[in-house]
Motif scaffolding. Structure first.
Motif, PDB file in Angstrom:
ATOM      1  N   GLY A  35      44.334  74.659  28.225  1.00  0.00           N
ATOM      2  CA  GLY A  35      44.092  74.328  29.619  1.00  0.00           C
ATOM      3  C   GLY A  35      43.944  72.837  29.825  1.00  0.00           C
ATOM      4  O   GLY A  35      43.661  72.089  28.895  1.00  0.00           O
ATOM      5  N   PHE A  47      39.266  72.935  37.136  1.00  0.00           N
ATOM      6  CA  PHE A  47      40.477  73.467  36.520  1.00  0.00           C
ATOM      7  C   PHE A  47      41.717  72.858  37.152  1.00  0.00           C
ATOM      8  O   PHE A  47      41.783  72.678  38.365  1.00  0.00           O
ATOM      9  CB  PHE A  47      40.490  74.988  36.701  1.00  0.00           C
ATOM     10  CG  PHE A  47      41.781  75.638  36.324  1.00  0.00           C
ATOM     11  CD1 PHE A  47      42.668  76.068  37.305  1.00  0.00           C
ATOM     12  CD2 PHE A  47      42.114  75.825  35.005  1.00  0.00           C
ATOM     13  CE1 PHE A  47      43.858  76.678  36.976  1.00  0.00           C
ATOM     14  CE2 PHE A  47      43.311  76.429  34.657  1.00  0.00           C
ATOM     15  CZ  PHE A  47      44.183  76.848  35.650  1.00  0.00           C
ATOM     16  N   ALA A  50      46.590  76.100  33.167  1.00  0.00           N
ATOM     17  CA  ALA A  50      46.412  76.775  31.883  1.00  0.00           C
ATOM     18  C   ALA A  50      47.709  77.461  31.499  1.00  0.00           C
ATOM     19  O   ALA A  50      48.512  77.843  32.357  1.00  0.00           O
ATOM     20  CB  ALA A  50      45.275  77.786  31.954  1.00  0.00           C
ATOM     21  N   TYR A  59      48.974  79.162  34.914  1.00  0.00           N
ATOM     22  CA  TYR A  59      48.142  79.172  36.109  1.00  0.00           C
ATOM     23  C   TYR A  59      47.900  77.734  36.564  1.00  0.00           C
ATOM     24  O   TYR A  59      47.781  76.831  35.731  1.00  0.00           O
ATOM     25  CB  TYR A  59      46.805  79.857  35.841  1.00  0.00           C
ATOM     26  CG  TYR A  59      46.931  81.319  35.513  1.00  0.00           C
ATOM     27  CD1 TYR A  59      46.945  81.758  34.197  1.00  0.00           C
ATOM     28  CD2 TYR A  59      47.055  82.262  36.531  1.00  0.00           C
ATOM     29  CE1 TYR A  59      47.070  83.104  33.891  1.00  0.00           C
ATOM     30  CE2 TYR A  59      47.192  83.609  36.234  1.00  0.00           C
ATOM     31  CZ  TYR A  59      47.192  84.023  34.914  1.00  0.00           C
ATOM     32  OH  TYR A  59      47.337  85.357  34.611  1.00  0.00           O
ATOM     33  N   TYR A  60      47.823  77.562  37.868  1.00  0.00           N
ATOM     34  CA  TYR A  60      47.605  76.232  38.441  1.00  0.00           C
ATOM     35  C   TYR A  60      46.560  76.290  39.544  1.00  0.00           C
ATOM     36  O   TYR A  60      46.473  77.277  40.274  1.00  0.00           O
ATOM     37  CB  TYR A  60      48.907  75.684  39.037  1.00  0.00           C
ATOM     38  CG  TYR A  60      49.992  75.471  38.014  1.00  0.00           C
ATOM     39  CD1 TYR A  60      50.938  76.458  37.754  1.00  0.00           C
ATOM     40  CD2 TYR A  60      50.077  74.265  37.312  1.00  0.00           C
ATOM     41  CE1 TYR A  60      51.934  76.261  36.807  1.00  0.00           C
ATOM     42  CE2 TYR A  60      51.075  74.059  36.373  1.00  0.00           C
ATOM     43  CZ  TYR A  60      51.995  75.063  36.119  1.00  0.00           C
ATOM     44  OH  TYR A  60      52.981  74.862  35.184  1.00  0.00           O
ATOM     45  N   ALA A  61      45.812  75.202  39.661  1.00  0.00           N
ATOM     46  CA  ALA A  61      44.962  75.046  40.828  1.00  0.00           C
ATOM     47  C   ALA A  61      45.851  74.859  42.050  1.00  0.00           C
ATOM     48  O   ALA A  61      46.942  74.276  41.956  1.00  0.00           O
ATOM     49  CB  ALA A  61      44.058  73.835  40.644  1.00  0.00           C
ATOM     50  N   THR A 104      40.495  80.374  33.851  1.00  0.00           N
ATOM     51  CA  THR A 104      40.501  79.153  34.649  1.00  0.00           C
ATOM     52  C   THR A 104      39.097  78.553  34.734  1.00  0.00           C
ATOM     53  O   THR A 104      38.899  77.564  35.434  1.00  0.00           O
ATOM     54  CB  THR A 104      41.031  79.433  36.062  1.00  0.00           C
ATOM     55  OG1 THR A 104      40.151  80.343  36.708  1.00  0.00           O
ATOM     56  CG2 THR A 104      42.435  80.009  36.022  1.00  0.00           C
TER      57      THR A 104
END
Length: 122
Positions: A35, A47, A50, A59-61, A104
């Motif tokens: 991450g 976060f 990741a 995964y994204y903010a 996250t």
């Protein structure tokens, strides 16, 4: 045990790009979720992105979705964060982190690098 060392930070103008890299030690790198997190002065560490063991899923903010891309090379024990269309609000210290489970949440990550500064000027 995993040791992480980030590189690639620096000063860039708004709209520019940077590529962060994180080199990991240890033979079991491919077993870890990787991450990226960031922390701006006076703010909580948050976060950013990741990536799972084999490269998917990612995964994204919401704040970076469509601008940042996380990737990994298990043969080279590296994870990267390509950051495009940078904004002044992206200014922060960026940290690489590793954990066995995909999450996250920063509290879930067991291993951390020392961070690399990213500064985006307006």
């Amino acid at each position: 045990q995993v040791q992480l060392v980030e590189s690639g930070g620096g000063l860039v103008q708004a709209g520019g790009s940077l590529r962060l890299s994180c080199a990991a030690s240890g033979r079991t790198f491919s077993s870890y979720v990787m991450g990226w997190f960031r922390q701006a002065p006076g703010q909580e560490r948050e976060f950013v992105a990741a990536i799972a063991w084999g490269g998917v899923p990612t995964y994204y903010a919401d704040s970076v979705k469509g601008r940042f891309t996380i990737s990994r090379d298990n043969a080279k024990n590296t994870v990267s964060l390509q950051m495009n269309s940078l904004k002044p609000e992206d200014t922060a210290v960026y940290y690489c982190a590793a954990d066995l489970d995909l999450s996250t949440e920063k509290e879930e990550y067991d291993y951390w690098g020392q961070g690399t500064q990213v500064t985006v000027s307006s």
